[in-house]
Every structure is written in C-alpha cells, then in structure tokens.
Design an enzyme around this catalytic site. Sequence first.
Site, PDB file in Angstrom:
ATOM      1  N   GLY A 102     -18.471  17.907 -23.764  1.00  0.00           N
ATOM      2  CA  GLY A 102     -19.482  17.895 -22.964  1.00  0.00           C
ATOM      3  C   GLY A 102     -20.800  17.448 -23.336  1.00  0.00           C
ATOM      4  CB  THR A 103     -22.532  17.755 -26.223  1.00  0.00           C
ATOM      5  OG1 THR A 103     -21.491  17.787 -27.179  1.00  0.00           O
ATOM      6  CG2 THR A 103     -22.703  19.139 -25.767  1.00  0.00           C
ATOM      7  CG  ASP A 128     -27.968  25.594 -35.349  1.00  0.00           C
ATOM      8  OD1 ASP A 128     -28.402  26.758 -35.639  1.00  0.00           O
ATOM      9  OD2 ASP A 128     -27.193  25.234 -34.318  1.00  0.00           O
ATOM     10  NE  ARG A 145     -16.319  17.930 -29.259  1.00  0.00           N
ATOM     11  CZ  ARG A 145     -17.227  17.205 -29.747  1.00  0.00           C
ATOM     12  NH1 ARG A 145     -16.760  16.738 -30.915  1.00  0.00           N
ATOM     13  NH2 ARG A 145     -18.312  17.223 -29.406  1.00  0.00           N
ATOM     14  NE  ARG A 201     -13.651  20.735 -24.393  1.00  0.00           N
ATOM     15  CZ  ARG A 201     -14.714  20.346 -24.860  1.00  0.00           C
ATOM     16  NH1 ARG A 201     -14.694  20.129 -26.209  1.00  0.00           N
ATOM     17  NH2 ARG A 201     -15.775  20.494 -24.314  1.00  0.00           N
ATOM     18  N   PRO A 202     -12.245  16.296 -22.917  1.00  0.00           N
ATOM     19  CG  PRO A 202     -13.161  16.169 -20.555  1.00  0.00           C
ATOM     20  CD  PRO A 202     -11.958  16.577 -21.494  1.00  0.00           C
ATOM     21  CD  GLU A 226     -18.777  27.623 -28.577  1.00  0.00           C
ATOM     22  OE1 GLU A 226     -18.426  26.951 -27.524  1.00  0.00           O
ATOM     23  OE2 GLU A 226     -19.989  27.129 -29.033  1.00  0.00           O
ATOM     24  CB  SER A 235     -29.161  22.616 -31.500  1.00  0.00           C
ATOM     25  OG  SER A 235     -28.363  23.601 -32.095  1.00  0.00           O
TER      26      SER A 235
END
Length: 531
Positions: A502-503, A277, A508, A499-500, A371, A65
């Site tokens: 995921g990637t 992207d 963050r 929040r942690p 998003e 991506s």
Amino acid sequence: YDFKLVEELAKSKHPKCYDGFIQYGTAGFRMKANILDHVVFRMGLLTALRSQFKKATIGLMITASHNPEEDNGVKLVDPSGEMLESSWEKIATQLANVEDVEVCDTLRQIIKEKNIDTNFSASVIIGRDTRNSSYALSQAAINGAKAMNGTIQNLEIVTTPQLHFLVVCTNTNGVYGNPSIDGYYEKISTAFHTVAKNIECNNSLYTPKIQFDAANGVGGIAIQEFKKRLNGILEIDIYNNGNGQLNYMCGADFVKVQQKPPNNVPLNPGMRCVSVDGDADRVIYYYTDEKNDFHILDGDKIATLIAGYFKELLLESNLTLQLGLVQTAYANGASTEYISEILKVPVACVSTGVKHLHHKALDFDIGVYFEANGHGTVVFQKTAIEKIQSTAKETNIPRSQQKAAQKLNYLINVINQTVGDAISDMLLIELILRSKKWDIIAWEKSYIDLPNKQVKITVKDRSNIVTTDAERKCVKPEGLQDQIDKIVEKYKKGRSFVRPSGTEDVVRVYAECDSSCNVENLAAEVSLAVY
Ligand code: NG1
Ligand code: ZN
C-alpha cells in the site's frame, strides 16, 4: 470563509507543482518533500472542514516516518486519535489532485455533500518531525487552516504519538490527560515511577539500563526528556541523537528490515538495545550475543510479552475481562501458536495497516495489537478500566488480587492508547521485564521464531493481485492461490502469501517454514509463481 483568499493562496503561494496522481494511503500522503507544498496547504484547508464536520479538534502531522530525509508526508488525525476515516481519505485524494483553480469549488462541494456546519469554529493541532523540509511544510498547513478561519495550535517539533495524545486530551477536555506536551511526559513518567518503585531489581536478571537508538529523529528529543524524568530508576544511553542523517543506517525500520544493528551503537553482549523510527511510533528491541550474533525482538515478541503479562495480571486479580491480540499476516507463525496455544489468548488477524489493527482491538475489553515491524499499542474499553479501578480499591479481597489490579491500573497510564508509541511501548516493556525479572535472553526464549523471508517484486501492475481473508489468500489472478498452495504443501510448517504493497509500487511475498535454508527456496518458488 474568504474563498477569494483561498483561491489566491492556492494559485500564487501554494501552486500545484506535480502532475502525477497522488493518493492518501495507509500513512497519508508520502512523497519527495519538494513536491508536497500544495498537498500540505490543501490538507490544512481540509483539516478545518473535518474539524467542523466532526465538531471536534483534528490533528495534522508532517512526517515521512522511517523514510529517507528527502521524503516527507502529511497525515490527519481524527478526534479520538485514530487515523483519518476511509471515506475522507477519498476526499483528501480528490482535493490533493484538482487544479489550483478548482480548489475552491472542490471545498464547496465537500461542504455541500457532507452538510458541514461552517459556523462551527474549526480547531486544528499541527505538529512536525525534525526533517529540514518540515518547517516550511508546517507553515503551508497553517496557511491552509488559517484561510478556513481555523484556530491553530502549533506544537512545533513532536513525535507522531505525542500529537495523537494531545488531540485526544483536547477532545476529552483533559480526561485522558493534560492537553500539553508536559502533560504527556508527566502522565507516562509518573505511572512508570509508581510501578517501578515497587519492583526490586536485586536478585534479578533484569538490569535497569538500555541503549537507545533515536534514528537521528524526534525520538531523541522525547527520550532525553524521559531520561531526565526517570533519572535513578532507568538508565538510558542515547545514540544517533541528531548527529547523523535521519533514518540512515539506523532506526527501527533499518534494524528490522536489514536484520543488522544500527551504526554508532556500541555492541555490548546481552545489553538491551532499542531502536525507534523517524517519528517515534515504531519500536524494535535487539541484542548481540557473545559470539557477536545479532538477535531481534520485533513487534510479535513485544505483543506476546505484553498480552502474556496482562493475562497473568488478570488471573491474579481475578478479573474476567476479555483479552485479545490482533496481528497481521506478517506475524511469525510461532508467535501466533505461542499466544493462542500456550498463553490461551485469542488472536485475530487483519489486513496490514495500524488502522485495521486498532479498529479490531476495540472488539476486546483489552486489545493488544502490533505489526511485526513494531508499531502497536494496547487499548482498553471504558468499562474494563472501571472494573480494574474498582477492584484496585476493593479491600474485601485477598491482598494479592487487589495488588494485581492496582498494577494493571497504573500500567494503563504508561500506555499511550491513542496510537502506537515507541517510547511508551518501551517503558511498558521495561516494566514487564522488571516484574518478570527477565533479561532480554529470557524474553527471547519465550518462543522461537520460524525462519522467514520477505521479498519485494516489481510487476507491471500490482493491482492485478487481489487478496481476501486478511490478505492471506489471493483471489486474482486466477490460479495463483492454487499454485501457492501446492508449493507451500511441500514445506514443513510452511506458510506463504503475496499482496500488493500500500506504500510502494511492489508486490510483497512473505514466506516462513521450518528451516532458514528451506525458507529461501519457498520464497523463491512463490516469487516465480507471481512473475
Ligand atoms: P505496505 O507497503 O502496505 O506493506 C508498510 C508496512 C506496514 C505499515 C505501512 C504503513 C510491512 C510489511 N508493511 O505497508 O506494516 O507500517 O507500511 O507505514 O511492514
Ligand atoms: Zn513511524
């Protein structure tokens, strides 16, 4: 299957060359391309099993991506175009991490546990992006799927949404569209023509011209094809079309995160510009004004434009269908307020990751989801489409009602419902702006974003942070949420959460409030609380 062959390939042709633990995350496996070969081979094996388990065609895409050129990744696409089901993400993770000699036993174990019908003829569709490493990796995937006796359709270089589209067309026997790349272009561009030809651009702020930044990726190939097919109806100037490095100083992620225009795109005041992207599933709009100030219209602006317009068409066509918008906690508070208070469209908030948004959107007759980073689409229930179609054919109603239903009916075909699709989204937006006679400034003015800030924090172990309520509240470590609440209370229109990721190996922090100066302080205060 010929397990001997599988074992031979696993040991000699696609041996494991990485010792760390790797995980199938929100976007599949994503890492440096030079350590991915065995992972992709094994995912080729798994895709065949998944196909036999679901008794349907499964997709496999090679892409990383918006990541840099040297990264790559692999993700599986389920029969209805959705991302791989969570319970199989765990299986994928297990298979990717075992030693070469354990691959066959792991496959046998999956077959047994999932009670897989090994007589079903597996069917796999494989695609890849334009990265240098993608060709060899796609061959590894093919070797895997072939070793499991799978029938393979290799699409070669395609956008991620094109692959999703073909998986769904194949599994619906052509009901969703002709299962070919030409079928994809044909369905979308025909629908675009049908809607556009009925909307005059005279006496309108809207001009049918855009500047398109292809991020030096596969989106350039797809947009070139649309440019040909939409000749005379939408003028598309293409930039960053393969002459530079993929995603470098260009593309949707660069524009959104850096809040800057991409390199190599001329700055014409007020001109609508679009960035996608590296695999063309995210889209961002922007423009520069006379003072050279830069303005972004992100996934929230896109979602509210689409939901607002669909609401109008539903009212005009007198159709009672439940329309809803799905966002994540990253959606700007002003967008949520605008859509729920002014446009009166119900809003749901879910955890980060398109999979969650897509799933929730299916709760509505018409579900719009995006998003903030520009990844999203619209999904329609079958019953909703039937209602729209029958109203579009109804002659015993006022002409305006019928016309609105017809427009809705055509717009459905511009949309790639299988997954967020940058170019299909862009074409839908162009039709809406054309209908509303809006230029990009009129669209931007629909509501004013609250100043916001995102911060990445590196901590020892990000799994120490546990959240609930669609990631908006912290339940661990104890006391952190109370601290955040106390900080946020001091700021007008303040909102913040942590929040942690995921990637990435980071936590963050998101903050928004009434002024850009205060938002810096809010983000800093909350960040300090996390350390
Ligand atoms: P993480 O790293 O979990 O925040 C990021 C994006 C998601 C989504 C995924 C998958 C943000 C804040 N997060 O997730 O929206 O795109 O990557 O690619 O943009
Ligand atoms: Zn993408």
